[in-house]
Design a protein around this motif. Structure first.
Motif, PDB file in Angstrom:
ATOM      1  N   THR A 236       0.860  -1.233  -0.072  1.00 28.72           N
ATOM      2  CA  THR A 236       0.083  -0.079   0.247  1.00 28.72           C
ATOM      3  C   THR A 236       0.881   1.176  -0.033  1.00 28.72           C
ATOM      4  OG1 THR A 236      -0.223  -0.081   2.400  1.00 28.72           O
ATOM      5  CG2 THR A 236      -2.025  -1.290   1.391  1.00 28.72           C
ATOM      6  N   SER A 237       1.961   1.188  -0.425  1.00 33.17           N
ATOM      7  CA  SER A 237       3.034   2.375  -0.164  1.00 33.17           C
ATOM      8  C   SER A 237       2.585   3.424  -1.314  1.00 33.17           C
ATOM      9  CB  SER A 237       4.537   1.815  -0.392  1.00 33.17           C
ATOM     10  OG  SER A 237       4.869   1.470  -1.604  1.00 33.17           O
ATOM     11  N   VAL A 238       3.086   4.631  -0.854  1.00 39.90           N
ATOM     12  CA  VAL A 238       3.003   5.746  -1.843  1.00 39.90           C
ATOM     13  C   VAL A 238       4.364   6.350  -1.811  1.00 39.90           C
ATOM     14  CG1 VAL A 238       0.484   6.140  -1.314  1.00 39.90           C
ATOM     15  CG2 VAL A 238       2.128   7.171   0.003  1.00 39.90           C
ATOM     16  N   GLY A 239       4.484   7.190  -2.994  1.00 43.50           N
ATOM     17  CA  GLY A 239       5.890   7.715  -3.425  1.00 43.50           C
ATOM     18  C   GLY A 239       5.867   8.754  -4.192  1.00 43.50           C
ATOM     19  N   TRP A 309       5.180  16.787   4.597  1.00 44.01           N
ATOM     20  CA  TRP A 309       4.556  15.521   3.813  1.00 44.01           C
ATOM     21  C   TRP A 309       3.887  14.908   4.905  1.00 44.01           C
ATOM     22  CZ3 TRP A 309       5.324  12.963  -0.767  1.00 44.01           C
ATOM     23  CH2 TRP A 309       4.985  11.261  -0.548  1.00 44.01           C
ATOM     24  N   LEU A 310       2.466  15.290   4.919  1.00 45.59           N
ATOM     25  CA  LEU A 310       1.557  14.793   5.816  1.00 45.59           C
ATOM     26  C   LEU A 310       1.155  13.249   5.814  1.00 45.59           C
ATOM     27  CD1 LEU A 310      -0.155  15.254   8.622  1.00 45.59           C
ATOM     28  CD2 LEU A 310      -2.082  16.162   7.063  1.00 45.59           C
ATOM     29  N   ASN A 311       1.756  12.468   6.568  1.00 42.87           N
ATOM     30  CA  ASN A 311       1.574  10.982   6.705  1.00 42.87           C
ATOM     31  C   ASN A 311       2.410  10.414   7.854  1.00 42.87           C
ATOM     32  OD1 ASN A 311       2.018   7.960   5.968  1.00 42.87           O
ATOM     33  ND2 ASN A 311       1.324   8.471   3.769  1.00 42.87           N
ATOM     34  N   ALA A 312       1.634   9.540   8.456  1.00 39.97           N
ATOM     35  CA  ALA A 312       2.137   8.891   9.907  1.00 39.97           C
ATOM     36  C   ALA A 312       2.472   7.724   9.940  1.00 39.97           C
ATOM     37  CB  ALA A 312       0.778   8.897  10.746  1.00 39.97           C
ATOM     38  N   ALA A 313       2.600   7.072   8.580  1.00 38.71           N
ATOM     39  CA  ALA A 313       3.329   5.756   8.570  1.00 38.71           C
ATOM     40  C   ALA A 313       4.642   5.722   8.410  1.00 38.71           C
ATOM     41  CB  ALA A 313       2.651   4.862   7.405  1.00 38.71           C
ATOM     42  N   GLU A 314       5.386   4.696   8.364  1.00 35.32           N
ATOM     43  CA  GLU A 314       6.968   4.830   8.191  1.00 35.32           C
ATOM     44  C   GLU A 314       7.218   5.312   6.851  1.00 35.32           C
ATOM     45  OE1 GLU A 314      10.572   1.463   7.370  1.00 35.32           O
ATOM     46  OE2 GLU A 314       8.391   0.731   8.022  1.00 35.32           O
ATOM     47  N   THR A 315       8.253   6.323   6.790  1.00 39.21           N
ATOM     48  CA  THR A 315       8.438   7.082   5.780  1.00 39.21           C
ATOM     49  C   THR A 315      10.183   7.255   5.537  1.00 39.21           C
ATOM     50  OG1 THR A 315       6.629   8.512   6.036  1.00 39.21           O
ATOM     51  CG2 THR A 315       8.332   9.443   4.753  1.00 39.21           C
ATOM     52  N   TRP A 316      10.516   6.989   4.448  1.00 41.34           N
ATOM     53  CA  TRP A 316      11.914   6.994   4.078  1.00 41.34           C
ATOM     54  C   TRP A 316      12.045   8.270   3.038  1.00 41.34           C
ATOM     55  CZ3 TRP A 316      15.640   3.318   5.491  1.00 41.34           C
ATOM     56  CH2 TRP A 316      15.068   1.947   6.028  1.00 41.34           C
ATOM     57  N   ILE A 317      13.258   9.072   3.239  1.00 38.18           N
ATOM     58  CA  ILE A 317      13.545  10.052   2.116  1.00 38.18           C
ATOM     59  C   ILE A 317      14.762   9.983   1.578  1.00 38.18           C
ATOM     60  CG2 ILE A 317      13.482  12.783   1.684  1.00 38.18           C
ATOM     61  CD1 ILE A 317      12.155  11.473   5.036  1.00 38.18           C
ATOM     62  N   ASP A 318      14.763   9.974   0.317  1.00 37.28           N
ATOM     63  CA  ASP A 318      16.131  10.127  -0.413  1.00 37.28           C
ATOM     64  C   ASP A 318      16.474  11.525  -0.708  1.00 37.28           C
ATOM     65  OD1 ASP A 318      17.926   7.855  -0.722  1.00 37.28           O
ATOM     66  OD2 ASP A 318      16.276   6.916  -2.043  1.00 37.28           O
ATOM     67  N   VAL A 319      17.975  11.914  -0.425  1.00 36.54           N
ATOM     68  CA  VAL A 319      18.310  13.242  -0.936  1.00 36.54           C
ATOM     69  C   VAL A 319      19.500  13.179  -1.686  1.00 36.54           C
ATOM     70  CG1 VAL A 319      19.142  15.448   0.094  1.00 36.54           C
ATOM     71  CG2 VAL A 319      17.422  14.160   1.376  1.00 36.54           C
ATOM     72  N   SER A 353       1.966   3.373   3.915  1.00 42.42           N
ATOM     73  CA  SER A 353       0.565   3.472   3.641  1.00 42.42           C
ATOM     74  C   SER A 353       0.097   4.971   3.657  1.00 42.42           C
ATOM     75  CB  SER A 353      -0.039   2.642   4.653  1.00 42.42           C
ATOM     76  OG  SER A 353       0.054   3.089   6.073  1.00 42.42           O
ATOM     77  N   GLY A 354      -1.307   4.957   3.529  1.00 43.15           N
ATOM     78  CA  GLY A 354      -1.880   6.384   3.599  1.00 43.15           C
ATOM     79  C   GLY A 354      -1.988   6.915   2.237  1.00 43.15           C
ATOM     80  N   GLU A 561      -4.619  -0.131  10.823  1.00 39.51           N
ATOM     81  CA  GLU A 561      -3.342  -1.018  11.426  1.00 39.51           C
ATOM     82  C   GLU A 561      -2.336  -0.168  11.936  1.00 39.51           C
ATOM     83  OE1 GLU A 561      -2.217  -4.750   8.745  1.00 39.51           O
ATOM     84  OE2 GLU A 561      -2.631  -2.873   7.358  1.00 39.51           O
ATOM     85  N   HIS A 562      -1.452  -0.617  12.740  1.00 40.95           N
ATOM     86  CA  HIS A 562      -0.405   0.086  13.469  1.00 40.95           C
ATOM     87  C   HIS A 562       0.378   0.814  12.296  1.00 40.95           C
ATOM     88  CE1 HIS A 562       2.062   1.692  16.942  1.00 40.95           C
ATOM     89  NE2 HIS A 562       2.964   1.247  16.263  1.00 40.95           N
ATOM     90  N   ARG A 563       0.356   0.069  11.090  1.00 41.30           N
ATOM     91  CA  ARG A 563       1.189   0.513  10.040  1.00 41.30           C
ATOM     92  C   ARG A 563       0.831   2.167   9.666  1.00 41.30           C
ATOM     93  NH1 ARG A 563       2.685  -3.329   7.470  1.00 41.30           N
ATOM     94  NH2 ARG A 563       1.026  -4.772   8.015  1.00 41.30           N
ATOM     95  N   ASP A 564      -0.400   2.223   9.721  1.00 37.30           N
ATOM     96  CA  ASP A 564      -0.965   3.533   9.359  1.00 37.30           C
ATOM     97  C   ASP A 564      -0.651   4.793  10.182  1.00 37.30           C
ATOM     98  OD1 ASP A 564      -2.190   2.162   7.136  1.00 37.30           O
ATOM     99  OD2 ASP A 564      -3.643   1.664   8.592  1.00 37.30           O
ATOM    100  N   ILE A 565      -0.335   4.207  11.545  1.00 39.42           N
ATOM    101  CA  ILE A 565      -0.673   5.389  12.609  1.00 39.42           C
ATOM    102  C   ILE A 565       0.668   5.515  13.325  1.00 39.42           C
ATOM    103  CG2 ILE A 565      -3.041   5.455  12.712  1.00 39.42           C
ATOM    104  CD1 ILE A 565      -1.138   4.202  15.636  1.00 39.42           C
ATOM    105  N   HIS A 566       1.768   4.945  12.918  1.00 37.33           N
ATOM    106  CA  HIS A 566       2.756   4.401  14.085  1.00 37.33           C
ATOM    107  C   HIS A 566       3.340   5.769  14.430  1.00 37.33           C
ATOM    108  CE1 HIS A 566       6.538   2.625  15.818  1.00 37.33           C
ATOM    109  NE2 HIS A 566       6.881   3.800  15.328  1.00 37.33           N
ATOM    110  N   ASN A 567       3.739   6.605  13.721  1.00 37.06           N
ATOM    111  CA  ASN A 567       4.495   7.850  13.924  1.00 37.06           C
ATOM    112  C   ASN A 567       3.640   8.712  14.627  1.00 37.06           C
ATOM    113  OD1 ASN A 567       6.894   7.084  12.939  1.00 37.06           O
ATOM    114  ND2 ASN A 567       7.017   7.962  10.828  1.00 37.06           N
TER     115      ASN A 567
END
Length: 942
Positions: A236-239, A309-319, A353-354, A561-567
């Motif tokens: 369910t990831s988004v990028g 970036w309004l998302n409470a799931a696990e997030t990664w950012i490349d720079v 997710s999200g 799920e907890h994955r949706d709200i963890h942060n």
């Protein structure tokens, strides 16, 4: 409890209590061990397959909505909404056009303080290939390209942000699992556990034409070490990629123990945002830590831009740092003239997710971005004054007598102190809201004894609840089904400090109300109005969980799920505690709550700190960039454990740490139970004296700190700030993260290297700028690197010319006892012989200031001829009566002694004032003008 569980718990706790040499990286995922991170990062840079049907645009006065179709047969259509918001902000939301079920969005009011207000735009250009909108009085433009889909944002005709220019937009759509012959029965059972699995059985609109990868690894379940994460909704990831042409520096996205300016992640993992309990963390890497703020700032000499970036799931950012390539980014660089090359920061954001919900804050200057972000997520509420003073903590002060000995030790050594802290050992068996009756038999008497000396206490209250029948918190939570559930719908059981534990579902409003009620005097027996709270372990930390936290497939309110709200879990704990303290005082007194975990918006509920650091020089150094990263992303009330939580620093390191922390927002010493006792008087006398001096400087400057926090609540500007906030066009400040400003007027560069005998300080602002050394009043011009000799008591700090700083020179044993003391006003002249500044004053503890009950004065000294005080609280309908007065005015940089100085106050006849002048220091002292701070007055220099 089973004997084998007891043995495991003992082993887990032992691993947490020992003094490790470094974090066990094996406990935490890399990108290659995270299925969605690997899939998103493996997308090749290309021309986006998504395109807009320009004939189907839905245009209103402030929004454009459209569907994105894709040339890829495996990509579902996407719904895009672009909004122009008030105050130079653009919002882009991307979701599936027809999802099988709703994807998670953070409820309005939890992170966003309210639904953002929209602003009308004008369509100033449209053809078959693009549409151009103008916003904010035509100074800004938004260009939507139809094929391939891309959005460019311009400020004053300069391209500052580009969305999807690298074609990395990807939304893994919700789907029904196709069970193949290779699928296991267990996988089928996991899939059937999804409550929504059997919905829309006849609707295949969202199925891929050919899901060859449906059973690929990590799609429907994922194993890390011994933990298997079931994924009944599948991937369910988004990028999305977001670029900043013209920029070479980006900042923010805390929390990481790394440099302030973000480094390229080309040869490392991306920066990770996933709240985790990482004790004795490593430095200078992108590993996730205790909190997450998905907010980034790009800054150059002309513009500052924010990305939220309004998302409470696990997030990664490349720079990535690049030069714009015209062959690849034709739409991005169409604004570049000739063969000019422009620097470029490319970022790639992806969450598990999200939806994609991104805000671009167009500045154009740093303080504009801070204000714009504050309008979205709120500001730091003005803390009570004691919270800005010095805090003494340890895991653990043993008993009441130990507390009294520490309390007496500060007085005996003439060291100010406002708060003493108690860690988990003060409870009965790690059951929070209780007191160990053997160690703390009379907690009320102890609190009252501290209060008699103007001091407070903080106790720890963690979110894990001991599973013990008869323990009121557990019994009530169990009876009302308040706990987070496992995949089978049972109360989740994990291990933390008490042993077997459950965790309240803080995403539920009724559960937060229940938690808040626990802080009433009836429920938290033994507490008083002078007791405040510390929320630790609220990432949440689960000792036997994957990555020492909750499994992602646990269930929260409404089946999320907890994955949706963890942060966001830690923010909810922080919020519920804050609201509990408010209710305890019937909304009269300001709470103080410290939290380890945080998210965007946590600033509304109190302070945070940087977690379990180590008593080493490198950990002292990294406090500055870590706190700057927090400060520019809204978490303005933050600090790091003085001396480091782990290990036993030597006397020099501990002294230098105190000196640095005295100029940081949250000022607390804290240490692990296995470390040596560190109270300042236990050090050699020369070190104790240096530490005492640093703490007393903090107390002397409390009026300035308090005024800056009041201003920050209004406009969102950080109190601790990088130099480029004050000098946005000075490129030399962009990479500095070993010195910083406090508000606009004080520059500090702490000594952070062992054995230092001198350091170089950069004084910004050019030759026209004046800087005055904090202790000697020596004046220096800006635009230079200044070598400053240092000794043990030396703290390299400078006052900026042209500013006025209020202080209190009478340092009491606690800040509360100085509430009615007089003020000293320090004015530092600039090259025009002028200065300005303000003073904020209230009762220092209540919410009455929100009703206008305060004093706020603007002081102005013009051309060394007239000093005036004017009221900034006019029109509030309510003023504050105070007996606080001004006992001294110091003016630095005075070239000659005036012949006469007179005071006129509120129509009274002029009065000659007593002055003295130092020709060597060029300091004029006005003694006892004896004017109330609430009075309009004027001082004339003849």
């Amino acid at each position: 409890m089973d004997w084998w569980k007891t043995l495991i718990i003992v082993g887990v706790l032992a691993s947490f209590c020992h003094l490790a040499h470094s974090v066990d990286r094996g406990n935490f995922k890399t990108c290659q061990q995270s299925g969605f991170c690997k899939r998103q990062r493996d997308i090749p840079e290309h021309e986006s397959p998504y395109y807009v049907d320009p004939t189907a645009l839905q245009i209103s006065q402030s929004s454009v909505k459209f569907q994105l179709n894709s040339r890829s047969p495996k990509a579902a259509p996407l719904a895009v909404s672009l909004f122009t918001l008030i105050d130079n902000t653009v919002r882009v939301k991307i979701d599936e056009a027809s999802p099988l079920e709703k994807r998670y969005e953070v409820p309005v009011g939890d992170v966003l303080t309210s639904e953002p207000k929209e602003q009308n735009f004008k369509i100033i250009g449209r053809d078959s290939g693009k549409m151009t909108l103008s916003t904010a009085n035509n100074n800004n433009k938004v260009i939507i390209y139809f094929d391939p889909f891309q959005v460019n944002l311009l400020v004053d005709e300069k391209l500052v942000t580009s969305i999807n220019s690298r074609g990395l937009l990807k939304v893994e759509h919700l789907r029904k699992r196709k069970i193949s012959s290779s699928s296991t029965e267990a996988a089928e059972n996991n899939n059937n556990n999804n409550d929504n699995e059997n919905k829309n059985d006849d609707d295949d609109d969202n199925d891929d034409e050919n899901d060859d990868d449906d059973d690929a690894p990590d799609m429907w379940e994922e194993t890390f070490k011994t933990h298997t994460d079931t994924k009944p909704k599948g991937p369910t990831s988004v990028g999305l990629d977001i670029s900043f042409p013209g920029f070479q520096h980006v900042y923010g996205i805390p929390e990481h123990a790394d440099s302030f300016a973000l480094k390229s992640s080309k040869n490392t993992d991306p920066y990770r945002l996933y709240n985790l309990d990482v004790f004795e963390y490593e430095l200078y890497n992108p590993m996730a830590l205790y909190g997450s703020v998905p907010f980034m700032l790009a800054h150059n000499a002309l513009n500052t831009v924010g990305l939220f970036w309004l998302n409470a799931a696990e997030t990664w950012i490349d720079v990535y740092s690049n030069i714009a390539d015209k062959n690849v980014f034709s739409k991005l660089v169409e604004f570049v003239k000739g063969d000019q090359e422009i620097p470029l920061i490319d970022t790639h954001w992806f969450s598990e997710s999200g939806i994609i919900d991104v805000f671009i804050l167009l500045g154009p200057q740093p303080n504009d971005v801070f204000r714009q972000y504050a309008k979205l997520t709120g500001t730091t509420s003005l803390p009570p004054l004691f919270a800005l003073a010095y805090h003494q903590s340890r895991w653990n002060y043993n008993d009441e007598q130990d507390v009294f000995n520490v309390n007496d030790g500060f007085d005996e050594n003439d060291i100010p102190l406002d708060v003493i802290w108690l860690d988990i050992e003060h409870t009965v068996g790690k059951k929070y809201f209780t007191w160990d009756s053997d160690k703390f038999p009379n907690s009320v008497g102890m609190l009252d004894r501290l209060a008699a000396r103007g001091r407070k206490m903080v106790t720890i209250v963690d979110p894990h609840t001991k599973r013990e029948d008869g323990y009121f918190l557990y019994s009530d939570g169990k009876a009302n089904s308040y706990f987070t559930k496992d995949r089978q719908g049972n109360d989740f059981e994990g291990w933390c400090w008490p042993g077997s534990s459950s965790w309240l579902d803080f995403t539920r409003e009724d559960v937060r109300r229940f938690w808040s009620s626990m802080f009433s005097y009836d429920n938290y027996k033994g507490s008083t109005k002078d007791l405040f709270i510390w929320n630790d372990m609220n990432e949440p930390s689960v000792f036997n969980g994957p990555e020492i936290t909750m499994p992602k497939d646990l269930l929260h309110n409404d089946g999320w799920e907890h994955r949706d709200i963890h942060n966001i879990y830690g923010l909810y704990v922080h919020r519920a505690t804050y609201e509990g303290l408010l209710e305890r005082s019937e909304n009269h007194d300001r709470p103080f709550v410290l939290s380890r975990a945080f998210f965007a918006g946590s600033q509304r509920y109190g302070a945070v700190w940087t977690g379990d650091n180590t008593g080493e020089w490198e950990h002292l150094k990294v406090t500055i960039p870590m706190l700057l990263s927090l400060s520019v992303t809204g978490i303005t009330f933050s600090g790091a454990d003085v001396g480091g939580f782990f290990k036993s620093p030597d006397a020099e390191l501990l002294t230098r740490w105190y000196q640095a922390a005295a100029f940081q927002p949250f000022f607390r010493a804290h240490a692990h139970l296995d470390t040596k006792r560190r109270e300042p008087w236990l050090l050699p006398r020369e070190n104790m004296l240096a530490i005492r001096q640093a703490i007393r400087i903090r107390y002397m400057l409390l009026p300035y700190w308090y005024t800056q926090f009041f201003n920050s609540e209004k406009d969102g500007a950080p109190v601790m700030r990088p130099l480029w906030v004050e000098y946005p066009s000075d490129v030399k400040t962009f990479g500095l993260d070993d010195q910083h400003m406090i508000g606009p007027a004080i520059l500090i560069k702490p000594v952070v290297d062992q054995g230092s005998v001198g350091i170089n300080v950069y004084l910004p602002g050019g030759a026209h700028e004046l800087w005055y050394e904090f202790d000697s009043y020596a004046a220096y011009h800006g635009g230079q690197d200044l070598y400053v000799p240092v000794h043990l008591q030396k703290i390299p700090a400078f006052l900026r010319g042209g500013h006025i700083v209020p202080v209190r020179e009478r340092v009491r044993r606690s800040s509360v006892l100085s509430a009615h003391d007089p003020y000293t006003i320090v004015a530092t002249l600039d090259a025009r012989m002028s200065a300005t500044g303000d003073l904020y004053h209230d009762d220092f503890h209540s919410n009455e200031y929100k009703n206008g009950k305060f004093v706020h004065r603007r002081f102005t000294l013009e051309n060394m001829s007239t000093f005036t005080s004017v009221d900034l609280n006019k029109g509030s309908g309510r003023s504050m009566i105070t007996d606080a007065w001004i006992e001294k005015i110091l003016i630095l940089g005075v070239k000659q002694n005036p012949s006469r100085v007179t005071l006129t106050s509120q129509g009274q006849h002029p009065v000659n004032l007593v002055t003295s002048y130092s020709s060597q220091l060029k300091v004029l002292t006005i003694r006892k003008p004896a004017v109330n701070i609430n009075a309009d007055f004027k001082i004339l220099f003849h």
